[in-house]
Scaffold this active site. Structure first.
Site, PDB file in Angstrom:
ATOM      1  N   GLN A 103       0.871  -1.247   0.015  1.00 12.30           N
ATOM      2  CA  GLN A 103       0.112  -0.130  -0.115  1.00 12.30           C
ATOM      3  C   GLN A 103       0.723   1.329   0.000  1.00 12.30           C
ATOM      4  O   GLN A 103       0.479   2.259  -0.696  1.00 12.30           O
ATOM      5  CB  GLN A 103      -1.019  -0.165   1.326  1.00 12.30           C
ATOM      6  CG  GLN A 103      -2.126   0.993   1.008  1.00 12.30           C
ATOM      7  CD  GLN A 103      -3.006   1.010   2.458  1.00 12.30           C
ATOM      8  OE1 GLN A 103      -3.487   1.830   2.849  1.00 12.30           O
ATOM      9  NE2 GLN A 103      -3.257  -0.268   2.651  1.00 12.30           N
TER      10      GLN A 103
ATOM     11  N   THR B  42      -3.893   5.035  11.875  1.00 17.68           N
ATOM     12  CA  THR B  42      -4.758   4.124  10.815  1.00 17.68           C
ATOM     13  C   THR B  42      -3.988   4.509   9.564  1.00 17.68           C
ATOM     14  O   THR B  42      -4.145   5.741   9.161  1.00 17.68           O
ATOM     15  CB  THR B  42      -6.211   3.780  10.935  1.00 17.68           C
ATOM     16  OG1 THR B  42      -6.359   2.808  10.229  1.00 17.68           O
ATOM     17  CG2 THR B  42      -6.798   4.897  10.826  1.00 17.68           C
ATOM     18  N   GLU B  43      -3.652   3.583   8.819  1.00 22.49           N
ATOM     19  CA  GLU B  43      -2.762   3.768   7.740  1.00 22.49           C
ATOM     20  C   GLU B  43      -3.516   4.669   6.414  1.00 22.49           C
ATOM     21  O   GLU B  43      -3.220   5.023   5.555  1.00 22.49           O
ATOM     22  CB  GLU B  43      -2.308   2.463   6.567  1.00 22.49           C
ATOM     23  CG  GLU B  43      -3.528   1.631   6.400  1.00 22.49           C
ATOM     24  CD  GLU B  43      -3.043   0.141   6.281  1.00 22.49           C
ATOM     25  OE1 GLU B  43      -2.166  -0.270   6.908  1.00 22.49           O
ATOM     26  OE2 GLU B  43      -3.569  -0.603   5.586  1.00 22.49           O
ATOM     27  N   ASN B  44      -5.128   4.375   6.628  1.00 28.80           N
ATOM     28  CA  ASN B  44      -5.868   5.140   5.701  1.00 28.80           C
ATOM     29  C   ASN B  44      -6.033   6.528   5.820  1.00 28.80           C
ATOM     30  O   ASN B  44      -7.151   7.183   5.355  1.00 28.80           O
ATOM     31  CB  ASN B  44      -7.297   4.439   5.313  1.00 28.80           C
ATOM     32  CG  ASN B  44      -7.886   4.237   6.663  1.00 28.80           C
ATOM     33  OD1 ASN B  44      -7.283   3.893   7.674  1.00 28.80           O
ATOM     34  ND2 ASN B  44      -9.308   4.600   6.654  1.00 28.80           N
ATOM     35  N   SER B  84       0.733   9.464   5.051  1.00 29.54           N
ATOM     36  CA  SER B  84       0.514   8.185   5.800  1.00 29.54           C
ATOM     37  C   SER B  84       1.653   7.145   5.910  1.00 29.54           C
ATOM     38  O   SER B  84       2.054   6.861   6.728  1.00 29.54           O
ATOM     39  CB  SER B  84      -0.812   7.678   5.585  1.00 29.54           C
ATOM     40  OG  SER B  84      -1.264   6.471   6.709  1.00 29.54           O
TER      41      SER B  84
END
Lengths: 239, 207
Positions: A103, B42-44, B84
């Site tokens: 990601q 949180t990665e998002n 992030s």
């Protein structure tokens, strides 16, 4: 006069061509430009390469685009989620390609695409199958993997507010990939919940400066993917 | 696993920035020990993630990495994915709590693919996290659903990262990984050493 607004979703996506690479914002349903995706289904461009973190859920939005067999290849980090059925089925049958990208590497590849940097080295995926066949280079004694930038011919993006210059503000974690994708496409197409007057967005809080945006469409009441999935809806609606 | 998640939170020092992975790690957000401020990432794109919202106050655009609705604490911030993962890869996050398919005695982690032909691999942010965060905690059931050890000499599944896990929290024990060996830190109530070794696929050591 700078006016990037377009009148309809159909106008917004009219020139997307077969074989195009399309960056689609969103993390799950948050920030996913569902109305623009549905317009692309109506428009019918095929053989697309889609770059998006996930592969959609149920039979709407990105999942419906895939189900409509318009996507040749997905570049994503997490192709399965709760309620994702379309991609797993096609992938298992060998009918869609997958390039699996960590990601953070996906985000950085897109960022570099927008920043004019063709490739970079990252520690992510060293010693794993996802580094196989890629150039490894050592810096300060540590191994790094070379990754190439990603650019899109088009980006489909969702924002909370936009003005006619293309300045954007997002909503909470619906921001996710959208700002970096805006920077990395030849034509960035935005659906915004509110089209606001130029000058009404505080310049200190603009997240995406309008230079990165080519088209803005106001979608005042965007549909919620999870609601549609819960209702077993399917796009196109009449199928 | 709620008690185990609470143990994880209890071991994280005050004022740490902590990333939580998908699945069981999400539960850790519900436990901030009294008198401490832990900032959950949180990665998002959220720093300052709070617990699950009360019913009726969910916002589908305020979610965690597992795509479940969360809250934002006062002092929270939102940011895009490149920022992030700059936090993650750039070494700014102090602790990360991840789930696992397998962990080896050397700290190798496998948690993204079973390697089977028909399986859909899904890596998410795990490889970036193990590359960029110094303290990688794993929280997992001690064995698979069929009773196979998840803590093993060598991972048979494809790796997420090599020699990255520093501590494992399971329903049976807390285990430290040092010098490529497993050291028992704490046994869960009612768990005997002999039993723990039986359900662990690599030698356990005691200090």
């Amino acid at each position: 006069m700078v006016n990037k607004t377009v009148a309809s979703a159909a106008d917004a996506v009219a020139d997307i061509y077969d074989g195009a690479t399309i960056l689609i914002g969103g993390f799950g349903e948050a920030g996913s430009p569902i109305e623009l995706i549905h317009a692309l289904i109506d428009q019918g461009a095929k053989d697309l390469t889609v770059v998006s973190n996930n592969t959609g859920s149920g039979q709407v939005g990105l999942a419906a685009l895939i189900a409509n067999r318009q996507v040749r290849k997905m570049i994503c980090s997490f192709p399965k989620s709760a309620n994702s059925v379309v991609f797993p089925e096609l992938y298992t049958r060998g009918e869609i390609e997958l390039e699996l990208v960590p990601q953070g590497t996906l985000a950085e590849r897109i960022r570099c695409g927008g920043a004019g940097i063709p490739a970079f080295y990252t520690p992510t995926s060293v010693n794993t199958p996802l580094a196989e066949g890629k150039e490894i280079r050592h810096f300060n004694g540590n191994p790094y993997v070379m990754e190439y930038a990603i650019r899109g011919d088009f980006a489909l993006v969702k924002s909370l507010k936009a003005d006619r210059y293309g300045n954007l503000v997002y909503h909470k974690t619906a921001r996710n990939f959208n700002p970096v994708m805006c920077t990395a496409a030849t034509t960035t197409i935005v659906q915004a919940k509110h089209l606001v007057e130029v000058g009404s967005l505080d310049p200190e809080t603009v997240i995406t400066p309008g230079i990165f945006v080519q088209r803005v469409l106001e979608v005042t009441h965007p549909m919620e993917e999870s609601v549609l999935v819960a209702e077993n809806r399917r796009y196109p609606w009449n199928r | 696993m709620a008690e185990v998640a609470q143990k994880v939170a209890a071991d994280i020092p005050d004022a740490s920035y902590v990333n939580l992975g998908i699945g069981i790690p999400e539960m850790v957000a519900g436990f901030v020990p009294e008198g401490r401020e832990l900032i959950y990432h949180t990665e998002n794109g959220l720093l300052g993630m709070g617990p699950t919202p009360v019913p009726g106050h969910e916002d589908p655009e305020l979610i965690n990495a597992g795509k479940k609705c969360v809250t934002a604490i006062p002092g929270a911030s939102f940011f895009h994915h490149a920022d992030s993962f700059m936090m993650i890869r750039g070494g700014h996050i102090d602790y990360c709590v991840l789930g696992a398919f397998q962990v080896s005695q050397e700290g190798d982690l496998a948690n993204w693919s079973t390697g089977e032909t028909n399986a859909i691999p899904a890596v998410g942010g795990a490889m970036d996290l193990v590359a960029g965060v110094k303290n990688i905690f794993v929280i997992t059931q001690h064995t698979t659903k069929t009773g196979e050890p998840k803590i093993v000499q060598q991972c048979t599944y494809p790796l997420t990262g090599k020699q990255v896990v520093t501590r494992i929290y399971t329903n049976y024990a807390i285990i430290d990984i040092r010098d490529k060996k497993l050291y028992i830190r704490e046994l869960a109530p009612g768990i005997e050493m002999e039993f723990l070794q039986q359900v662990t696929g690599a030698p356990l050591h005691q200090d």
